[in-house]
Design a protein around this motif. Structure first.
Motif, short mmCIF file in Angstrom:
data_model
loop_
_atom_site.label_atom_id
_atom_site.label_comp_id
_atom_site.label_asym_id
_atom_site.label_seq_id
_atom_site.Cartn_x
_atom_site.Cartn_y
_atom_site.Cartn_z
N ASN A 11 0.81 -1.22 0.00
CA ASN A 11 0.00 0.00 0.00
C ASN A 11 0.85 1.27 0.00
O ASN A 11 0.32 2.37 0.19
N GLU A 12 2.14 1.13 -0.18
CA GLU A 12 3.00 2.31 -0.10
C GLU A 12 2.71 3.30 -1.22
O GLU A 12 2.32 2.92 -2.33
N LYS A 13 2.86 4.56 -0.91
CA LYS A 13 2.66 5.64 -1.87
C LYS A 13 3.93 6.48 -1.95
O LYS A 13 4.63 6.68 -0.96
N TYR A 14 4.19 6.95 -3.13
CA TYR A 14 5.35 7.83 -3.32
C TYR A 14 4.99 9.25 -2.91
O TYR A 14 3.93 9.77 -3.27
N THR A 15 5.86 9.87 -2.16
CA THR A 15 5.67 11.26 -1.74
C THR A 15 6.61 12.17 -2.53
O THR A 15 7.83 12.05 -2.44
N PHE A 16 6.01 13.05 -3.29
CA PHE A 16 6.78 14.03 -4.06
C PHE A 16 7.10 15.18 -3.12
O PHE A 16 6.30 16.07 -2.90
N THR A 17 8.28 15.14 -2.55
CA THR A 17 8.64 16.06 -1.47
C THR A 17 8.80 17.51 -1.95
O THR A 17 9.18 17.75 -3.11
N PRO A 18 8.51 18.47 -1.09
CA PRO A 18 8.73 19.89 -1.44
C PRO A 18 10.18 20.17 -1.82
O PRO A 18 10.44 21.04 -2.67
N LEU A 278 16.81 4.02 -14.04
CA LEU A 278 17.22 5.09 -13.13
C LEU A 278 16.12 5.40 -12.11
O LEU A 278 16.41 5.61 -10.93
N ALA A 279 14.88 5.42 -12.57
CA ALA A 279 13.77 5.72 -11.67
C ALA A 279 13.61 4.64 -10.60
O ALA A 279 13.40 4.94 -9.42
N VAL A 280 13.70 3.37 -11.01
CA VAL A 280 13.56 2.27 -10.05
C VAL A 280 14.68 2.30 -9.02
O VAL A 280 14.44 2.16 -7.81
N VAL A 281 15.90 2.51 -9.48
CA VAL A 281 17.04 2.56 -8.55
C VAL A 281 16.91 3.76 -7.61
O VAL A 281 17.17 3.66 -6.40
N PHE A 282 16.49 4.91 -8.14
CA PHE A 282 16.30 6.10 -7.31
C PHE A 282 15.26 5.84 -6.23
O PHE A 282 15.46 6.18 -5.05
N LEU A 283 14.15 5.22 -6.61
CA LEU A 283 13.10 4.94 -5.64
C LEU A 283 13.57 3.97 -4.56
O LEU A 283 13.25 4.13 -3.37
N LYS A 284 14.35 2.97 -4.96
CA LYS A 284 14.89 2.02 -3.98
C LYS A 284 15.83 2.73 -3.00
O LYS A 284 15.82 2.46 -1.81
N GLU A 285 16.63 3.63 -3.52
CA GLU A 285 17.56 4.37 -2.65
C GLU A 285 16.82 5.27 -1.67
O GLU A 285 17.36 5.59 -0.60
N LYS A 286 15.61 5.68 -2.04
CA LYS A 286 14.81 6.53 -1.15
C LYS A 286 13.93 5.71 -0.20
O LYS A 286 13.13 6.28 0.54
N GLY A 287 14.09 4.38 -0.25
CA GLY A 287 13.35 3.53 0.68
C GLY A 287 12.08 2.95 0.13
O GLY A 287 11.35 2.25 0.86
N ALA A 426 7.07 12.53 -11.50
CA ALA A 426 6.94 12.39 -10.05
C ALA A 426 5.54 12.76 -9.58
O ALA A 426 4.99 12.14 -8.66
N THR A 427 4.96 13.78 -10.21
CA THR A 427 3.59 14.18 -9.86
C THR A 427 2.61 13.05 -10.15
O THR A 427 1.75 12.72 -9.32
N GLN A 428 2.73 12.44 -11.33
CA GLN A 428 1.85 11.33 -11.68
C GLN A 428 2.08 10.13 -10.76
O GLN A 428 1.13 9.47 -10.34
N LEU A 429 3.33 9.87 -10.44
CA LEU A 429 3.67 8.72 -9.60
C LEU A 429 3.06 8.85 -8.21
O LEU A 429 2.72 7.85 -7.57
N LYS A 431 0.19 10.19 -7.44
CA LYS A 431 -1.26 10.28 -7.46
C LYS A 431 -1.96 8.99 -7.07
O LYS A 431 -3.13 9.00 -6.71
N GLN A 432 -1.29 7.85 -7.20
CA GLN A 432 -1.90 6.58 -6.84
C GLN A 432 -0.87 5.73 -6.11
O GLN A 432 0.27 6.14 -5.94
N GLY A 433 -1.29 4.54 -5.68
CA GLY A 433 -0.37 3.66 -5.00
C GLY A 433 0.83 3.34 -5.87
O GLY A 433 0.71 3.19 -7.09
N LEU A 434 1.98 3.23 -5.24
CA LEU A 434 3.21 2.95 -5.98
C LEU A 434 3.25 1.51 -6.50
O LEU A 434 3.96 1.21 -7.44
N ILE A 435 2.46 0.65 -5.87
CA ILE A 435 2.42 -0.76 -6.26
C ILE A 435 1.01 -1.12 -6.74
O ILE A 435 0.03 -0.75 -6.09
N ALA A 436 0.93 -1.81 -7.86
CA ALA A 436 -0.37 -2.31 -8.34
C ALA A 436 -0.72 -3.54 -7.51
O ALA A 436 -0.56 -4.69 -7.93
N LYS A 437 -1.24 -3.30 -6.31
CA LYS A 437 -1.31 -4.33 -5.27
C LYS A 437 -2.23 -5.50 -5.62
O LYS A 437 -2.05 -6.61 -5.12
#
Length: 450
Positions: A11-18, A278-287, A426-429, A431-437
């Motif tokens: 259920n994790e969601k990506y947070t597009f930080t300020p 690059l996007a997948v690796v970046f997301l993994k590095e951010k937890g 990042a904005t689109q990412l 908007k919904q759950g990061l995983i198609a659960k």
């Protein structure tokens, strides 16, 4: 081996930080400033090819001399239009290739990619932003970028009449009268991007709706996306080739290659795979994406490795066959990039092959390299820059001629588009759950092992 007994939060969601928003906004601002400064310096003769300031000014004056059919040389303004067109086309294809990746996964009944599918889904959100850039650039600078738009080329009896280009008028214009409004060409541009985006929105809508299903045996949305994905793959296969002829090959109007649609596809596809990696690796590095393991990374590495070789095969086949046959209409394209135009692009041809073939081939040859985040990041970034150079070599010689180069204008335009792409992505990412659960094959992806 994959971790079979680990429980993951689906259920994790990506947070597009300020903070990231601020950095991207600053990047866009810096890019815009560099772009404007590059235009000013180009008009002053600084960074404008091999020409001095007075020659740049002379070229700018020649831009007004169309009445007698004398087609002008490249000006700093032409270089601005060329940069906008280059980046607009390049990022349009990356966005569309992200949608293609998702569509292929559905059609192939692929399970391994279920955990990263939302990342690829977010690419298509950039299509509504590049389409206006392409349209505005064409209306403002199309006469400078596309030689076939000059009406005197189609008027028999004039010294500027070109029978080869006149013979292609039906492909550009509607009605078919020579030199009429290029409605047919523009309709294709709008229709292609428009249909790509509509199908993308349907895929996204069904994918998100699937997240809210309470019945785990309800595969209706997934089945719908298999159908939509099949439609997208077929339509994209046809429209991508025609768009490559329209948006890139028609810049060098006399030249043609029956392999060019495949060539542009190969370059765009591996670029999108690099961005996805690059996007997948970046997301993994951010937890995020903890369930994505080294086996998933290995698959992404294999894709980049394989399609770098595929691009090389297409590049060599296109070049070798045309160079060997030595037909004037074909060889002029390569002469301009190798030896012509004061040799501006000669080093880029060599760099093109080294960066896009030798570098990923040697860097990703081993199994371990494809499973290490640092290797994937370096290779993906190199591939992305290499194929940007590839598009640069496709577009610039036919538009700015010998006044090409990589200076502030080019750096600024690339920064502007790249930061804008990441911002929209990042904005689109977020908007919904990061995983198609509720993906039917999620368990296969969670336990993916190769």
């Amino acid at each position: 081996m994959a971790e079979v007994h680990v429980h993951y939060d689906l259920n994790e969601k990506y947070t597009f930080t300020p903070e990231l928003k601020k950095k991207l906004m600053i990047g866009m601002g810096v890019g815009l400033v560099l772009l404007i400064l590059g235009v000013i310096l180009a008009y002053a003769g600084i960074g404008f090819g091999h020409h001095e300031a007075h020659e740049a000014g002379k070229a700018a004056q020649e831009a007004t001399k169309h009445a007698e059919g004398g087609h002008h040389g490249a000006t700093p303004l032409t270089r601005l239009w060329a940069n906008l067109w280059l980046n607009g086309v390049f990022f349009t294809y990356i966005a569309a290739m992200g949608v293609l990746f998702v569509a292929i996964q559905y059609v192939a009944y692929a399970g391994w990619s279920a955990t990263i599918r939302r990342v690829a889904e977010a690419f298509g959100a950039f299509l509504p932003f590049t389409a206006p850039v392409l349209l505005i650039t064409f209306f403002l600078g199309g006469h400078d970028l596309f030689h076939w738009t000059h009406h005197d080329l189609y008027e028999k009896g004039k010294a500027t009449y070109d029978p080869i280009i006149a013979g292609k008028s039906g492909f550009f214009f509607f009605p078919l009268e020579a030199g009429s409004f290029p409605l047919f060409w523009l309709l294709r541009l709008v229709a292609f991007i428009g249909i790509w985006y509509v199908l993308y929105r349907v895929l996204i809508k069904n994918s998100v709706a699937e997240d809210y299903l309470t019945d785990k045996t309800d595969f209706s949305y997934h089945k719908r996306n298999i159908t939509i994905g099949a439609i997208f793959v077929v339509f994209f296969g046809l429209s991508e080739s025609v768009s490559a002829w329209d948006w890139v090959m028609s810049i060098d109007t006399h030249w043609y290659s029956t392999m060019f649609g495949w060539y542009v596809f190969a370059s765009s596809w591996v670029s999108a795979l690099a961005v996805l990696t690059l996007a997948v690796v970046f997301l993994k590095e951010k937890g995020y994406l903890k369930m994505v393991n080294e086996n998933h990374l290995h698959d992404l590495g294999k894709f980049m490795f394989a399609f770098s070789i595929f691009w090389t095969y297409i590049w060599f086949a296109q070049y070798m066959l045309q160079a060997y046959s030595n037909i004037p209409e074909e060889i002029e394209y390569w002469v301009a990039r190798h030896d012509g135009l004061e040799g501006v692009y000669s080093p880029m041809i060599v760099m093109n092959v080294i960066i896009n073939f030798l570098f990923p081939f040697l860097f990703l040859m081993t199994r371990d390299a494809k499973r290490k985040e640092i290797f994937l990041k370096i290779t993906a970034f190199g591939i992305l820059m290499g194929h940007y150079l590839d598009f640069f070599v496709m577009v610039m010689p036919g538009t700015v001629k010998g006044n090409g180069g990589f200076f502030l204008m080019e750096i600024g335009t690339l920064m502007l588009f790249a930061c804008a792409f990441v911002y929209v992505f990042a904005t689109q990412l977020s908007k919904q759950g990061l995983i198609a659960k509720n993906h039917p094959m999620m368990e296969e992806s969670l336990h993916h092992s190769i």
